[in-house]
Design a protein around this motif. Sequence first.
Motif, PDB file in Angstrom:
ATOM      1  N   ALA A 177      90.469 -52.934  36.523  1.00  0.00           N
ATOM      2  CA  ALA A 177      90.575 -54.349  36.908  1.00  0.00           C
ATOM      3  C   ALA A 177      90.420 -55.253  35.696  1.00  0.00           C
ATOM      4  CB  ALA A 177      89.517 -54.680  37.971  1.00  0.00           C
ATOM      5  N   ALA A 178      89.502 -54.879  34.797  1.00  0.00           N
ATOM      6  CA  ALA A 178      89.317 -55.676  33.584  1.00  0.00           C
ATOM      7  C   ALA A 178      90.539 -55.594  32.686  1.00  0.00           C
ATOM      8  CB  ALA A 178      88.072 -55.203  32.839  1.00  0.00           C
ATOM      9  N   ALA A 179      91.120 -54.403  32.590  1.00  0.00           N
ATOM     10  CA  ALA A 179      92.314 -54.235  31.764  1.00  0.00           C
ATOM     11  C   ALA A 179      93.474 -55.051  32.313  1.00  0.00           C
ATOM     12  CB  ALA A 179      92.698 -52.756  31.689  1.00  0.00           C
ATOM     13  N   ALA A 180      93.576 -55.139  33.626  1.00  0.00           N
ATOM     14  CA  ALA A 180      94.676 -55.887  34.245  1.00  0.00           C
ATOM     15  C   ALA A 180      94.621 -57.370  33.905  1.00  0.00           C
ATOM     16  CB  ALA A 180      94.646 -55.692  35.763  1.00  0.00           C
ATOM     17  N   ARG A 181      93.431 -57.858  33.533  1.00  0.00           N
ATOM     18  CA  ARG A 181      93.286 -59.269  33.170  1.00  0.00           C
ATOM     19  C   ARG A 181      93.559 -59.521  31.690  1.00  0.00           C
ATOM     20  NH1 ARG A 181      88.764 -58.484  36.654  1.00  0.00           N
ATOM     21  NH2 ARG A 181      87.359 -58.297  34.866  1.00  0.00           N
ATOM     22  N   GLY A 182      93.755 -58.448  30.929  1.00  0.00           N
ATOM     23  CA  GLY A 182      93.991 -58.606  29.497  1.00  0.00           C
ATOM     24  C   GLY A 182      95.034 -57.623  29.009  1.00  0.00           C
ATOM     25  N   THR A 183      94.753 -56.987  27.860  1.00  0.00           N
ATOM     26  CA  THR A 183      95.685 -56.034  27.280  1.00  0.00           C
ATOM     27  C   THR A 183      95.653 -54.731  28.078  1.00  0.00           C
ATOM     28  OG1 THR A 183      95.341 -56.962  25.088  1.00  0.00           O
ATOM     29  CG2 THR A 183      96.295 -54.764  25.195  1.00  0.00           C
ATOM     30  N   HIS A 184      96.815 -54.325  28.550  1.00  0.00           N
ATOM     31  CA  HIS A 184      96.886 -53.064  29.283  1.00  0.00           C
ATOM     32  C   HIS A 184      98.299 -52.514  29.180  1.00  0.00           C
ATOM     33  CE1 HIS A 184      98.371 -55.967  32.231  1.00  0.00           C
ATOM     34  NE2 HIS A 184      98.980 -54.966  32.838  1.00  0.00           N
ATOM     35  N   GLY A 185      98.415 -51.225  29.435  1.00  0.00           N
ATOM     36  CA  GLY A 185      99.700 -50.564  29.339  1.00  0.00           C
ATOM     37  C   GLY A 185     100.428 -50.536  30.670  1.00  0.00           C
ATOM     38  N   PRO A 186     101.697 -50.164  30.647  1.00  0.00           N
ATOM     39  CA  PRO A 186     102.501 -50.169  31.870  1.00  0.00           C
ATOM     40  C   PRO A 186     102.101 -49.115  32.886  1.00  0.00           C
ATOM     41  CG  PRO A 186     103.759 -49.277  30.032  1.00  0.00           C
ATOM     42  CD  PRO A 186     102.497 -49.825  29.465  1.00  0.00           C
ATOM     43  N   ARG A 187     101.305 -48.096  32.468  1.00  0.00           N
ATOM     44  CA  ARG A 187     100.919 -47.039  33.403  1.00  0.00           C
ATOM     45  C   ARG A 187      99.406 -47.032  33.663  1.00  0.00           C
ATOM     46  NH1 ARG A 187     103.266 -41.308  32.776  1.00  0.00           N
ATOM     47  NH2 ARG A 187     102.587 -41.378  34.950  1.00  0.00           N
ATOM     48  N   THR A 188      98.761 -48.154  33.429  1.00  0.00           N
ATOM     49  CA  THR A 188      97.319 -48.234  33.659  1.00  0.00           C
ATOM     50  C   THR A 188      96.960 -47.842  35.092  1.00  0.00           C
ATOM     51  OG1 THR A 188      97.077 -49.966  31.992  1.00  0.00           O
ATOM     52  CG2 THR A 188      95.313 -49.760  33.611  1.00  0.00           C
ATOM     53  N   GLY A 189      97.812 -48.205  36.041  1.00  0.00           N
ATOM     54  CA  GLY A 189      97.548 -47.868  37.434  1.00  0.00           C
ATOM     55  C   GLY A 189      97.652 -46.389  37.746  1.00  0.00           C
ATOM     56  N   ASP A 190      98.303 -45.619  36.861  1.00  0.00           N
ATOM     57  CA  ASP A 190      98.470 -44.180  37.084  1.00  0.00           C
ATOM     58  C   ASP A 190      97.330 -43.347  36.500  1.00  0.00           C
ATOM     59  OD1 ASP A 190     100.935 -44.666  38.284  1.00  0.00           O
ATOM     60  OD2 ASP A 190     102.013 -44.496  36.384  1.00  0.00           O
ATOM     61  N   VAL A 191      96.509 -43.941  35.652  1.00  0.00           N
ATOM     62  CA  VAL A 191      95.427 -43.193  35.000  1.00  0.00           C
ATOM     63  C   VAL A 191      94.344 -42.869  36.028  1.00  0.00           C
ATOM     64  CG1 VAL A 191      93.674 -43.231  33.186  1.00  0.00           C
ATOM     65  CG2 VAL A 191      95.911 -44.307  32.781  1.00  0.00           C
ATOM     66  N   ARG A 192      93.859 -41.639  35.983  1.00  0.00           N
ATOM     67  CA  ARG A 192      92.827 -41.216  36.921  1.00  0.00           C
ATOM     68  C   ARG A 192      91.716 -40.481  36.171  1.00  0.00           C
ATOM     69  NH1 ARG A 192      96.978 -37.624  37.039  1.00  0.00           N
ATOM     70  NH2 ARG A 192      96.442 -35.396  37.000  1.00  0.00           N
ATOM     71  N   LEU A 193      90.572 -40.345  36.826  1.00  0.00           N
ATOM     72  CA  LEU A 193      89.445 -39.585  36.290  1.00  0.00           C
ATOM     73  C   LEU A 193      89.543 -38.165  36.825  1.00  0.00           C
ATOM     74  CD1 LEU A 193      86.722 -39.739  34.689  1.00  0.00           C
ATOM     75  CD2 LEU A 193      85.622 -40.223  36.891  1.00  0.00           C
ATOM     76  N   GLU A 194      89.477 -37.182  35.913  1.00  0.00           N
ATOM     77  CA  GLU A 194      89.621 -35.786  36.341  1.00  0.00           C
ATOM     78  C   GLU A 194      88.607 -34.906  35.614  1.00  0.00           C
ATOM     79  OE1 GLU A 194      93.351 -32.897  35.936  1.00  0.00           O
ATOM     80  OE2 GLU A 194      93.578 -34.347  37.554  1.00  0.00           O
ATOM     81  N   HIS A 195      88.083 -33.927  36.342  1.00  0.00           N
ATOM     82  CA  HIS A 195      87.126 -32.969  35.801  1.00  0.00           C
ATOM     83  C   HIS A 195      87.877 -31.700  35.394  1.00  0.00           C
ATOM     84  CE1 HIS A 195      83.083 -31.264  35.353  1.00  0.00           C
ATOM     85  NE2 HIS A 195      83.507 -30.174  35.953  1.00  0.00           N
ATOM     86  N   LEU A 196      87.609 -31.212  34.204  1.00  0.00           N
ATOM     87  CA  LEU A 196      88.279 -30.006  33.711  1.00  0.00           C
ATOM     88  C   LEU A 196      87.246 -29.033  33.169  1.00  0.00           C
ATOM     89  CD1 LEU A 196      90.941 -28.512  33.007  1.00  0.00           C
ATOM     90  CD2 LEU A 196      90.897 -29.696  30.796  1.00  0.00           C
ATOM     91  N   HIS A 197      87.293 -27.806  33.665  1.00  0.00           N
ATOM     92  CA  HIS A 197      86.413 -26.749  33.161  1.00  0.00           C
ATOM     93  C   HIS A 197      87.302 -25.593  32.705  1.00  0.00           C
ATOM     94  CE1 HIS A 197      82.774 -23.851  33.809  1.00  0.00           C
ATOM     95  NE2 HIS A 197      83.140 -23.963  32.545  1.00  0.00           N
ATOM     96  N   GLU A 198      87.551 -25.504  31.415  1.00  0.00           N
ATOM     97  CA  GLU A 198      88.432 -24.470  30.882  1.00  0.00           C
ATOM     98  C   GLU A 198      87.724 -23.141  30.679  1.00  0.00           C
ATOM     99  OE1 GLU A 198      91.778 -26.504  28.219  1.00  0.00           O
ATOM    100  OE2 GLU A 198      89.758 -27.120  27.637  1.00  0.00           O
ATOM    101  N   GLY A 199      86.436 -23.165  30.384  1.00  0.00           N
ATOM    102  CA  GLY A 199      85.705 -21.919  30.199  1.00  0.00           C
ATOM    103  C   GLY A 199      86.168 -21.146  28.978  1.00  0.00           C
TER     104      GLY A 199
END
Length: 206
Positions: free
Chosen positions: A118-140
Amino acid sequence: MTVDLKKQIPTYTARRGRFDVVDVAPLDYLVVDGHGDPNTSQAYADAVASLYPLAYRLKFLLRDALGVDHVVMPLEALWWADDMAAFTSARDKSRWDWTLMIAVPDAVTPDHVEAARAAAARGTHGPRTGDVRLEHLHEGLCVQTLHVGPYDAEGPVLAELHERVVPGEGLRMTGRHHEIYLGDPRRTAPERLRTILRQPVERLGG
């Protein structure tokens, strides 16, 4: 105190000319997916331009809200294709799929990401900001090495990793090829770029 995960996590260090079998700890990442040649794909450029502003907004949010300051981590990517020769001998980048990633501290929650978005949307942001997600990765279990030089010179190193090192260690490949970009291609000569090449594996016979 500013947290620098690169200095705290041993697997953000690798050795040139050596293939090390390592155990990679679980990490959380900001991620965005795409397909195609990273040198020519607009989707790739848009993904990079969207990840970094969000990562910095998240850094400032955590610092102000939780008193947790951290160094924004380097760009990373998972790469894959239906035929792994597209990475080694053919190097046909038009056939590559990818997930771009930036690691974040484990204090980050989905709510933090939405607030940063939401903060990025009010300032500098990229065209795919809405597609970025938080993901957990355990490669081991993984095999990794340090490649120094142009990205296009990785092919022989990857072929050695896939065809000699992994079977020679009694392992088989399990996950997606992972690269960690320790150098900035905008400011670093191609022959001096430093990239960790990582391959998740498992031991034969369990």
